[in-house]
Design a protein around this motif. Structure first.
Motif: not given
Length: 330
Positions: A74-77, A101-102, A293-294
């Motif tokens: 996943k490009h993210g969480v 992305n936090a 970042g992702m």
């Protein structure tokens, strides 16, 4: 060996793409990042080794149609758009990019909180319409109590800024044990003990079978009258009709929402007509820094797995694929 990597979007941040290209990968993109049928067509016709999944649905049919598929990141969480069960059936690990992305999501959370408390969107619209509407009922956040549901990387960042603003901060996270990871934040052992104390409630939880519809009318009624609700998690964790009713009645002072139950938000949504709601179109992680970042995290996830250097299991949402011996790590 050259790997074929499929990005379920028309583009990827340059830093992530560079990692794949430097490794000699063949990279495939979508023409339309919203067309689930295009995802299925590409996977059925191309020898894809890995998928970097953005927001479009990655269905069971799509996953099962590609015999060469070995890994998904996943490009993210959040993975509600990925049929993780279908991937697990095939022994395919699904990774995420925790923390990438936090900071950006935390900053938008704070922006929505401030905008909702001070009616920024409403007053901006009034000024643009030629009206000098000087509302006198804005909420000062200093001295108020912030309740955080979910106290991972995003929630902890939000807590630190809220403390600096002079807010009291309390949190609930069933995955946390022991002392609070942020000094000055009190942890609750149950959600329903936190809610009556939260003048501002901010949600930072994943969408799953336990959290879908978690904030229904009964739970929203536990909040103090005039509370503010902020959601940068997933829209489906809130019973939206109950939220609309609470906003209309004044039980809630305002809401700041980056996520909704249906996205894109329908043109006739009652949320868009409420003057005490601030809306953004699911852009918590949409800064250049977060996207980079992702993208780099996802690229390293899939390349690491394909080259025999798999990411840490804490970044895998279905680690049972290894213990069940469905898939050997290459």
């Amino acid at each position: 060996m050259a790997f074929t990597i499929f990005i379920t979007a028309p583009k990827l941040a340059p830093a992530g793409l560079r990692i794949l290209e430097d490794a000699g990968c063949r990279v495939l993109f979508m023409r339309d990042g919203n067309d689930a049928a295009e995802v299925e067509q590409i996977l059925a016709s191309e020898p894809v080794d890995a998928i970097i999944s953005r927001t479009v649905t990655l269905s069971a049919a799509a996953i099962r149609s590609c015999p060469t598929l070995k890994v998904i990141s996943k490009h993210g969480v959040g993975v509600p758009n990925i049929d993780v069960a279908a991937a697990s059936e095939r022994g395919i690990p699904v990774y995420v990019t925790p923390g990438a992305n936090a900071q950006s999501v935390a900053e938008l959370t704070l922006g929505l909180m401030l905008a909702a408390a001070r009616k920024v969107a409403l007053l901006d619209a009034e000024l643009r319409a030629g009206r000098w509407t000087r509302a006198q009922d804005g909420v000062q956040l200093a001295g108020r109590r912030l309740g955080l549901v979910g106290f991972g990387q995003v929630g902890q960042r939000v807590a630190k800024v809220a403390l600096a603003l002079g807010m009291e901060v309390e949190a609930f996270d069933p995955g946390l044990q022991g002392p609070s990871p942020v000094e000055g934040v009190a942890l609750h052992g149950a959600l329903d003990t936190l809610l009556p104390r939260a003048d501002v409630l901010s949600l930072h939880i994943p969408l799953n079978a336990h959290t879908r519809g978690l904030f229904d009318a009964a739970r929203l009624a536990l909040l103090p009258r005039g509370a503010i609700l902020v959601n940068t998690a997933r829209g489906e964790v809130i019973d939206e009709p109950a939220l609309i009713a609470a906003l209309r009645s004044g039980a809630l002072f305002a809401a700041g929402l980056d996520t909704m139950a249906v996205e894109p938000l329908p043109a006739d949504s009652a949320l868009a007509a409420l003057p005490n709601v601030v809306l953004t179109p699911h852009v918590g992680g949409s800064t250049a820094a977060a996207l980079e970042g992702m993208a780099t995290g996802a690229a390293r996830n899939v390349l690491g797995f394909l080259t025999g250097q798999p990411p840490d299991l804490c970044a895998c949402v279905n680690p049972q694929v290894f213990s069940d011996n469905h898939q050997s790590i290459r």
